[in-house]
Design a protein around this motif. Sequence first.
Motif, PDB file in Angstrom:
ATOM      1  N   TYR A 256       0.803  -1.379  -0.196  1.00  0.00           N
ATOM      2  CA  TYR A 256       0.005  -0.206   0.195  1.00  0.00           C
ATOM      3  C   TYR A 256       0.871   1.076  -0.011  1.00  0.00           C
ATOM      4  O   TYR A 256       1.611   1.183   0.823  1.00  0.00           O
ATOM      5  CB  TYR A 256      -0.995  -0.020   1.233  1.00  0.00           C
ATOM      6  CG  TYR A 256      -1.894   1.250   1.208  1.00  0.00           C
ATOM      7  CD1 TYR A 256      -2.897   1.660   0.789  1.00  0.00           C
ATOM      8  CD2 TYR A 256      -1.415   2.198   2.402  1.00  0.00           C
ATOM      9  CE1 TYR A 256      -3.382   2.682   0.796  1.00  0.00           C
ATOM     10  CE2 TYR A 256      -2.135   3.444   2.641  1.00  0.00           C
ATOM     11  CZ  TYR A 256      -3.234   3.643   1.715  1.00  0.00           C
ATOM     12  OH  TYR A 256      -4.143   4.795   1.921  1.00  0.00           O
ATOM     13  N   ASN A 257       0.489   2.183  -0.912  1.00  0.00           N
ATOM     14  CA  ASN A 257       1.421   3.410  -0.984  1.00  0.00           C
ATOM     15  C   ASN A 257       0.472   4.581  -1.216  1.00  0.00           C
ATOM     16  O   ASN A 257       0.767   5.724  -2.037  1.00  0.00           O
ATOM     17  CB  ASN A 257       2.463   3.356  -2.298  1.00  0.00           C
ATOM     18  CG  ASN A 257       1.785   2.910  -3.727  1.00  0.00           C
ATOM     19  OD1 ASN A 257       0.633   2.873  -3.513  1.00  0.00           O
ATOM     20  ND2 ASN A 257       2.665   3.067  -4.541  1.00  0.00           N
ATOM     21  N   ASN A 258      -0.932   4.615  -1.056  1.00  0.00           N
ATOM     22  CA  ASN A 258      -1.801   5.676  -0.970  1.00  0.00           C
ATOM     23  C   ASN A 258      -2.222   5.846  -2.415  1.00  0.00           C
ATOM     24  O   ASN A 258      -2.446   7.108  -2.667  1.00  0.00           O
ATOM     25  CB  ASN A 258      -1.050   6.945  -0.267  1.00  0.00           C
ATOM     26  CG  ASN A 258      -0.986   6.935   1.135  1.00  0.00           C
ATOM     27  OD1 ASN A 258      -1.844   6.341   1.815  1.00  0.00           O
ATOM     28  ND2 ASN A 258       0.013   7.502   1.834  1.00  0.00           N
ATOM     29  N   SER A 259      -1.975   4.977  -3.244  1.00  0.00           N
ATOM     30  CA  SER A 259      -2.331   5.109  -4.763  1.00  0.00           C
ATOM     31  C   SER A 259      -2.915   3.682  -5.343  1.00  0.00           C
ATOM     32  O   SER A 259      -2.249   2.730  -4.689  1.00  0.00           O
ATOM     33  CB  SER A 259      -1.205   5.662  -5.582  1.00  0.00           C
ATOM     34  OG  SER A 259      -0.031   4.906  -5.395  1.00  0.00           O
ATOM     35  N   TYR A 260      -3.273   4.144  -6.237  1.00  0.00           N
ATOM     36  CA  TYR A 260      -3.778   2.857  -7.503  1.00  0.00           C
ATOM     37  C   TYR A 260      -3.860   3.266  -8.732  1.00  0.00           C
ATOM     38  O   TYR A 260      -3.457   4.356  -9.005  1.00  0.00           O
ATOM     39  CB  TYR A 260      -5.149   2.164  -6.883  1.00  0.00           C
ATOM     40  CG  TYR A 260      -5.915   3.297  -6.876  1.00  0.00           C
ATOM     41  CD1 TYR A 260      -6.728   3.209  -8.122  1.00  0.00           C
ATOM     42  CD2 TYR A 260      -6.303   4.031  -6.156  1.00  0.00           C
ATOM     43  CE1 TYR A 260      -7.981   4.316  -8.113  1.00  0.00           C
ATOM     44  CE2 TYR A 260      -7.397   4.942  -6.005  1.00  0.00           C
ATOM     45  CZ  TYR A 260      -8.252   5.175  -7.263  1.00  0.00           C
ATOM     46  OH  TYR A 260      -9.463   5.980  -7.229  1.00  0.00           O
ATOM     47  N   GLU A 261      -3.559   2.290  -9.705  1.00  0.00           N
ATOM     48  CA  GLU A 261      -3.244   2.676 -11.223  1.00  0.00           C
ATOM     49  C   GLU A 261      -4.218   2.169 -11.907  1.00  0.00           C
ATOM     50  O   GLU A 261      -4.947   0.988 -11.727  1.00  0.00           O
ATOM     51  CB  GLU A 261      -1.889   1.966 -11.460  1.00  0.00           C
ATOM     52  CG  GLU A 261      -0.869   2.376 -10.996  1.00  0.00           C
ATOM     53  CD  GLU A 261       0.495   1.581 -11.155  1.00  0.00           C
ATOM     54  OE1 GLU A 261       0.294   0.437 -11.733  1.00  0.00           O
ATOM     55  OE2 GLU A 261       1.328   2.011 -11.047  1.00  0.00           O
ATOM     56  N   THR A 534      -1.820   6.635 -12.613  1.00  0.00           N
ATOM     57  CA  THR A 534      -1.712   6.708 -11.283  1.00  0.00           C
ATOM     58  C   THR A 534      -2.500   7.575 -10.360  1.00  0.00           C
ATOM     59  O   THR A 534      -2.079   8.856 -10.703  1.00  0.00           O
ATOM     60  CB  THR A 534      -0.115   6.710 -10.843  1.00  0.00           C
ATOM     61  OG1 THR A 534       0.427   5.706 -11.519  1.00  0.00           O
ATOM     62  CG2 THR A 534       0.111   6.382  -9.352  1.00  0.00           C
ATOM     63  N   ASN A 536      -3.753   9.274  -6.942  1.00  0.00           N
ATOM     64  CA  ASN A 536      -3.453   8.944  -5.384  1.00  0.00           C
ATOM     65  C   ASN A 536      -4.730   9.052  -4.780  1.00  0.00           C
ATOM     66  O   ASN A 536      -5.902   9.699  -5.281  1.00  0.00           O
ATOM     67  CB  ASN A 536      -2.687  10.463  -5.015  1.00  0.00           C
ATOM     68  CG  ASN A 536      -2.438  10.483  -3.509  1.00  0.00           C
ATOM     69  OD1 ASN A 536      -3.276  10.640  -2.674  1.00  0.00           O
ATOM     70  ND2 ASN A 536      -1.239  10.120  -3.299  1.00  0.00           N
ATOM     71  N   ILE A 537      -4.984   8.540  -3.511  1.00  0.00           N
ATOM     72  CA  ILE A 537      -6.290   8.403  -2.862  1.00  0.00           C
ATOM     73  C   ILE A 537      -7.229   9.777  -2.672  1.00  0.00           C
ATOM     74  O   ILE A 537      -8.092   9.695  -2.739  1.00  0.00           O
ATOM     75  CB  ILE A 537      -6.298   7.303  -1.601  1.00  0.00           C
ATOM     76  CG1 ILE A 537      -5.491   7.990  -0.940  1.00  0.00           C
ATOM     77  CG2 ILE A 537      -5.850   6.006  -1.889  1.00  0.00           C
ATOM     78  CD1 ILE A 537      -5.288   7.360   0.818  1.00  0.00           C
ATOM     79  N   ASP A 539      -6.895  12.311  -4.547  1.00  0.00           N
ATOM     80  CA  ASP A 539      -7.059  13.007  -5.786  1.00  0.00           C
ATOM     81  C   ASP A 539      -8.505  12.806  -6.532  1.00  0.00           C
ATOM     82  O   ASP A 539      -8.782  13.245  -7.203  1.00  0.00           O
ATOM     83  CB  ASP A 539      -5.872  12.587  -6.933  1.00  0.00           C
ATOM     84  CG  ASP A 539      -4.447  13.211  -6.496  1.00  0.00           C
ATOM     85  OD1 ASP A 539      -4.450  14.041  -5.689  1.00  0.00           O
ATOM     86  OD2 ASP A 539      -3.515  12.506  -7.002  1.00  0.00           O
TER      87      ASP A 539
END
Length: 864
Positions: A256-261, A534, A536-537, A539
């Motif tokens: 988990y890195n506060n984002s998804y693609e 990509t 960010n959660i 955004d």
Amino acid sequence: MNSYSENLHSSVLASLESQEMNQKKLDSQLNSSMFTLYYAEGAEIVTDNKLELATKKYNQAQTVKEQAVKTKNISTNIVMSATQQNTNTLQSVSNGAVSAANIQIATNAIVRLASDMGSIFSIINASDYGTQIYQQSIEAYNLMNRTAYLAEVASQHAMEASAAIAEVSSSTVQDKAKATDASISNLLQVSSTNFTTTAAIVAADNDAKAAASVNTKAAQGIIESNKVELEAAKVAYLLNNKSLNYNLRVNVPKIYNNSYEVSFNYFKAPFKTDEKGTNTPPLGLDNPVKTYNLFLVKDSKKSVFSASAAEELLINPLQRIQIIPPANLIPLADLTPPANSIPLTDLIPPAGTPAKTNLLTSETILSNYKTRFQAINNLRASQQKAIEAKDNLSKANVALALATKEKSDADNAVNNTKNNITRLTKELDTAKQNTAKAAEAAKKNPDDKDLAKTSAQAARDQDTIEKSLNIAKLTETKATDFVKVAADNLKIANTNAANAKNEVSEAETLVTNDKKDLETAETAFKEKKDVFKTINILDLVDTDNEVIVLGEKYVIFLLIVFTDEYKKGINTYDDYLSAPSETFSLKKTLNAVKDINIVQKSERKDNTNAVLPALSPYAVNFTVNKDDKLITEYRCMFLPYKENDFTKNDLDNFEESIQETILKKEIETVENEITQYETELKSVKDKNKELKDQLDKQLDKNQESVDLSDKQKLNDEIGKTKSQVNSYSLIEIETNSKLEIAQTRLNHLYIGLEKMYSQKTAQIKNTKAFFFNQKLAENVPSGNYTVAAAVSNNPLTYEVKIDPATTDNFGNSLIDSKLYIPVILSYYNGSETNRKQYNNNLSDWENEESFTFSIVNNQQILIN
């Protein structure tokens, strides 16, 4: 939206939804078959252990029975011998008594005769003393007395023999022999019964093992079938999603890195610009899309989300991610093949084929694929090298610890020897003084024996000390040599440990560099895909204007807003809303435990209990992440390692082998097609060349001819030949096109094959344990694992002690001399409300070192 678009959209939704539901169904079936296989293998392991134990008992019972049979045979012989001996003894007693009585009768007669002989001798002595008769009578008298004495002695011996024979306890021996024989018979009966019972248990356990093996194989077949069906359903969904839903996909990172693609393909206009008529006005085909918009929707609300709702959300920049397409876009979805190992120059079409404007783009894409897969393979190889380097470092550290202990022991031995030499040297000096004094005193008083003894004893003591000192000096030499050897070994061990550390450092550096190379390759790869975004959660909020919540299920929708020019051109003023993506959720993942250490012996000696058996290893320990430990329960399980069961690795390899076989078969088919097309193309070219040469000759002949009738005839032949040349030229172009298509397909297949190789299951150390994974670990009952606890002197080090109550993951007690693999499950143990926000994690048990469990003094329990 017109009825056709509505029906098409509904069909797409229904198709994708049906396939997604089918995937979930097949995934449930796979999980069910996974548990079935897990417990089937567990049952087989249990039956194997029972059979092994029963076989040992069977062998012991067989040995006891064989010994009991031999003992019974000896006992029977002893009974027969004792009975015969008792009979003979009774007969001997009777015979001895009769013989004693007869001897006594004879003795009495001889005594009476001797008495009469005495009377006769008295008469002759009185009347005929000195005569010849007197001489004869005195000789007879003496002989008679001698005979009477011997008769009395014989009678005494006969009585003693009779008494001695009567004392022989043959009957007692016979009774004891019979009792012993009865006991041996009972023992033989018990051992025979035990042997029969044990043999029946072995036979039953053999049958149970066979049945368990059949169940395991059946479960293996089911899980293989379910795995193939699930993978086929996934491929079908991906193909449909790519064809019908713009390949809309969501990639959730493993960490988990506060984002998804989110990725998708650009919209492809149904007609190309060069396909419209000359006088037809522009239809906006060059750039039909104004914007692409991504929306985050809760999974529970995806069925009610519509294009109108999406259009209303366009005004809120936080509720949509807007992507503006580049100008003069050539959709790359049509150019992107799977993966390859064919040289890119092979993609250049044969001569005579119309040039492809996208060929260079295709080459770039294939090059990016190749670079990416090579980076993946390099990273995998460097990670494997890092694992091996860490194993070598662990072994080098063990060797270093051993060498350090040997050096320390050698130094202690040298110091002890030197101290002993110092002590003996002092004692020798004292002994020499005592010997000199004693010798001087004895010399002054030579008649004093005590002083002489003291002097001799002092000399002997001095000699003993001198011998001990010489032995100590020899021991010192050997100890010094051993110190040198130990020092050399320690130096070598230090060098090896340092080299191993350097290898680990180099391997980790290589892994870091390969990760960077892979990131670079991934970036280049993503740039050539249509869209790869990509997010960010923070955004993008969902359609309810709420920030994404960890653990909640979401989907992504794509709204394509067309340009007004394109809408006018196609006379449709609706924008397009895609079907939802696959369901996804974001979760934090607990850190997996690494570097599990096996502690063979306890460092504290006062904890040992002489009554309990000494178990090895004593414990396992490991270091945990300081951020995780407050919300994590570390469950330690010990997996029995049989080396012959079906594993998760086998299942993955099974699916990969099927895919590899299919791809290789398709490659072989396409290669045969290419060979066929090349052969046909060569024949057509040869024929076309022959016809062109013929046409040239006919044209030359026609120019030279002056006869009109000949010219007419030649013109007819020339027309016929030109027609044939045109026909074969068309065939050549068509065959050339087929060849190019086949070559492109071949490259696509090679790309797919290399992609499969890049994603191939990595090699593991424990290849043949049994089927086990995180889902199974999470469902192991509480009695079958041990929760690790922090050690007192280091709160980041956790330990699990092994005691007689420790079991394996199936709940069976650990068995002496069996191999086990330690595995740690990091299980979320924090607030219940946040549980769904975290993923548990399992240690890399497939590459963990196994250990042999042993019970050192288990016989002591039996004695006590």
